[in-house]
Design an enzyme around this catalytic site. Structure first.
Site, PDB file in Angstrom:
ATOM      1  N   LYS A  80     -43.244 -91.126 -66.938  1.00 23.38           N
ATOM      2  CA  LYS A  80     -44.708 -91.185 -66.755  1.00 23.38           C
ATOM      3  C   LYS A  80     -45.013 -91.529 -65.298  1.00 23.38           C
ATOM      4  O   LYS A  80     -44.341 -92.382 -64.708  1.00 23.38           O
ATOM      5  CB  LYS A  80     -45.288 -92.246 -67.695  1.00 23.38           C
ATOM      6  CG  LYS A  80     -46.805 -92.316 -67.730  1.00 23.38           C
ATOM      7  CD  LYS A  80     -47.269 -93.339 -68.765  1.00 23.38           C
ATOM      8  CE  LYS A  80     -48.782 -93.442 -68.856  1.00 23.38           C
ATOM      9  NZ  LYS A  80     -49.230 -94.429 -69.860  1.00 23.38           N
ATOM     10  N   SER A 155     -52.665 -92.729 -73.063  1.00 26.73           N
ATOM     11  CA  SER A 155     -52.596 -92.114 -71.758  1.00 26.73           C
ATOM     12  C   SER A 155     -51.257 -91.445 -71.441  1.00 26.73           C
ATOM     13  O   SER A 155     -51.189 -90.670 -70.491  1.00 26.73           O
ATOM     14  CB  SER A 155     -52.892 -93.155 -70.684  1.00 26.73           C
ATOM     15  OG  SER A 155     -51.911 -94.171 -70.685  1.00 26.73           O
ATOM     16  N   SER A 179     -51.022 -96.486 -75.667  1.00 25.55           N
ATOM     17  CA  SER A 179     -50.739 -95.275 -74.889  1.00 25.55           C
ATOM     18  C   SER A 179     -49.370 -94.654 -75.097  1.00 25.55           C
ATOM     19  O   SER A 179     -49.126 -93.564 -74.589  1.00 25.55           O
ATOM     20  CB  SER A 179     -50.917 -95.550 -73.403  1.00 25.55           C
ATOM     21  OG  SER A 179     -52.274 -95.434 -73.084  1.00 25.55           O
TER      22      SER A 179
HETATM   23  N1  GLN Z   1     -56.668 -95.875 -74.475  1.00 24.64           N
HETATM   24  C1  GLN Z   1     -56.605 -97.289 -74.135  1.00 24.64           C
HETATM   25  C2  GLN Z   1     -57.369 -97.530 -72.870  1.00 24.64           C
HETATM   26  O1  GLN Z   1     -57.988 -96.634 -72.414  1.00 24.64           O
HETATM   27  C3  GLN Z   1     -55.176 -97.709 -74.005  1.00 24.64           C
HETATM   28  C4  GLN Z   1     -54.550 -97.175 -72.783  1.00 24.64           C
HETATM   29  C5  GLN Z   1     -53.150 -97.627 -72.601  1.00 24.64           C
HETATM   30  O2  GLN Z   1     -52.506 -98.115 -73.525  1.00 24.64           O
HETATM   31  N2  GLN Z   1     -52.695 -97.512 -71.381  1.00 24.64           N
HETATM   32  O3  GLN Z   1     -57.374 -98.564 -72.311  1.00 24.64           O
END
Ligand code: GLN
Length: 487
Positions: A80, A155, A179
């Site tokens: 990532k 994400s 995410s």
């Molecule tokens: N979708 C969640 C957020 O926008 C979690 C994102 C994540 O785990 N990095 O914060």
């Protein structure tokens, strides 16, 4: 079905490499060719490190021939793009870091390199990991390999899509509020969020430091255990890592085919308001788990509905502080203005996308004097209650099981401009994050053409039980053997 090299699990690929039936260079080339074939439609990668990968594969072949290869040697893995890779761009899918080339490797990346893994490239994400669909990437959206009109989740959407599409054998992602698990669920792959402190965050570009964890996305559960073993354990560069040595899990897991006397709990709050297709798949999974010998009882985690509001105070608060470093002075984008303040405003105003700016503003607001007690302190209290809910549950049962998300992957553009519905996508992953618990999504069937994720949540530092249940379930269910019809 598992006939192509790029579709192999880590374990099968390792067996072929050890027997000399394939070389690491061939395996790497098969993955690179697959990328050429499908990447135009999937768009999982921000950068592909073709030459470096082939060179690493060549070195892996030497180690294999010398009999010095560990379990990840020669395995093509995607990273990532919020994990620092020495000499390779690390952008966080942000204009602000578009030209940033880190001078060092994240600890997890360094450990993979030491293990002889072949780093294929850097995968797309929501900018600074803020989002649930990968549509908040400043560069482009990634598509779900099972249906190109749908999001891969986020994400870590690029990592999940790459693994699902055969563009890497496995990947690393990061999970702050879901995410890893949510995109794993949407893309029909395995995703493990380790316990807070299990894996070093050094070199993971910080979003919300009390929540961020790095973890694997893979095709099966043994592969996830192998990757966890490689990246976990104490790190002098991250004071929040546990002093327990990395657990040895994969070898015992591969021989496990029974659930033993596990008692499972289904949080009532996790099965309300599900999409019908998710609900059907979930109860089928519970039936199978019961046939496998693990009785499931319903129980309550009463503060679940406060997890989302608490998370969207705590995470932006920490983000607003972490992102203050992007001032255009030391590194990253710099836009010149009339004076210092003007330069700062231009750099941050134009460098960050709208979702990141929203988080910074929310976070700054909830931390400001007069609002701190009303919002931030209150959210911390809620976090304590959520943790206590889980502790009480784990006095009755060994593991919790629920869906990973209330829906399957949504259509591209459906939620992009609607932050609240985007935030809802993490409803069922946020609580375990706030409590710092290990949690995992495994393929749990399909609703139409789209995969459904099944989530297991365990007590802190008990990845072993989570992995065992997930492994026995998945081997019996067989969903990991399905592949999207791409290319
Ligand atoms: N979708 C969640 C957020 O926008 C979690 C994102 C994540 O785990 N990095 O914060």
């Amino acid at each position: 079905m598992e006939s192509e090299l790029y579709d192999l699990s880590i374990r099968l690929a390792r067996a072929l490499l050890d027997r000399g039936e394939i070389s690491a260079v061939e395996l790497c080339q098969a993955v690179l060719d697959r990328i050429v074939a499908v990447e135009n439609s999937v768009r999982a990668y921000l950068a592909i490190a073709e030459q470096e990968a082939l060179a690493q594969a060549g070195l892996a072949d030497e180690r294999i021939r010398a009999g010095q290869a560990g379990p990840l040697c020669g395995i093509p893995i995607a990273i990532k793009d919020n994990l620092c890779t020495r000499g390779l761009h690390t952008t966080c899918a942000s204009r602000l870091l578009e030209d940033f080339v880190p001078p060092y490797d994240a600890t997890v990346v360094a450990r993979l390199r030491q293990a002889g893994a072949v780093l294929i490239g850097k995968t797309n994400l929501d900018e600074f990991a803020m989002g649930s669909s990968t549509e908040h990437s400043a560069f482009f959206a990634t598509h779900n390999p099972w249906s190109l009109r749908h999001v891969p989740g986020g994400s870590s959407g690029g990592s999940a899509a790459a693994v699902a599409a055969g563009e890497a054998l496995a990947a690393l992602g990061s999970d702050t509020g879901g995410s890893i698990r949510q995109p794993a669920g949407f893309c029909g792959v395995v995703g493990l969020r380790p316990s807070y402190g299990r894996v070093s965050r050094y070199g993971l570009i910080a979003f919300a430091s009390s929540l961020d964890q790095v973890g694997p996305l893979c095709r099966d559960v043994v592969d996830a255990a192998l990757l966890l073993e490689a990246i976990a354990g104490p790190d002098p560069h991250d004071a929040t890592t546990t002093d327990q040595a990395a657990p040895s899990l994969a070898s015992t897991l591969a021989q496990t085919d029974a659930l033993g006397s596990l008692r499972l709990g289904i949080p009532r709050e996790y099965i309300e308001g599900l999409d019908p297709g998710v609900e059907r798949a979930f109860w089928d999974a519970i039936d199978l788990l019961e046939q496998l010998g693990a009785p499931a009882v319903e129980l309550s985690l009463p503060h679940t509905r406060y997890a989302l509001p608490a998370y969207y105070i705590i995470a932006p608060a920490e983000a607003s502080s972490n992102l203050a470093r992007y001032d255009g002075v030391r590194y990253g984008l710099r836009l010149e203005g009339q004076d210092l303040w003007d330069s700062l405003a231009k750099t941050r105003g134009q460098g960050f996308g709208s979702e990141v700016r929203r988080r910074i503003m929310l976070g700054t607001y909830v931390l400001s004097s007069g609002y701190y007690d009303a919002y931030y302190r209150q959210a911390q209290r809620v976090r304590t209650l959520i943790r206590a809910d889980f502790q009480a549950a784990f006095e009755q049962v060994n593991l919790l099981v629920g869906p990973t998300s209330p829906t399957t992957a949504f259509a591209l553009d459906e939620r992009r401009e609607d932050p609240l519905s985007m935030y809802q996508a993490d409803l069922l992953t946020l609580p375990a994050s706030l409590a710092g618990l290990p949690a995992m999504s495994v393929p749990g069937g399909f609703a139409g053409e789209l995969p459904v994720g099944l989530q297991f949540i365990g007590p802190a530092m008990d990845e072993a039980t989570v992995l065992r249940a997930a492994h026995v379930y998945l081997e019996a269910a067989g969903w990991q053997r399905h592949r999207p019809a791409l290319g």
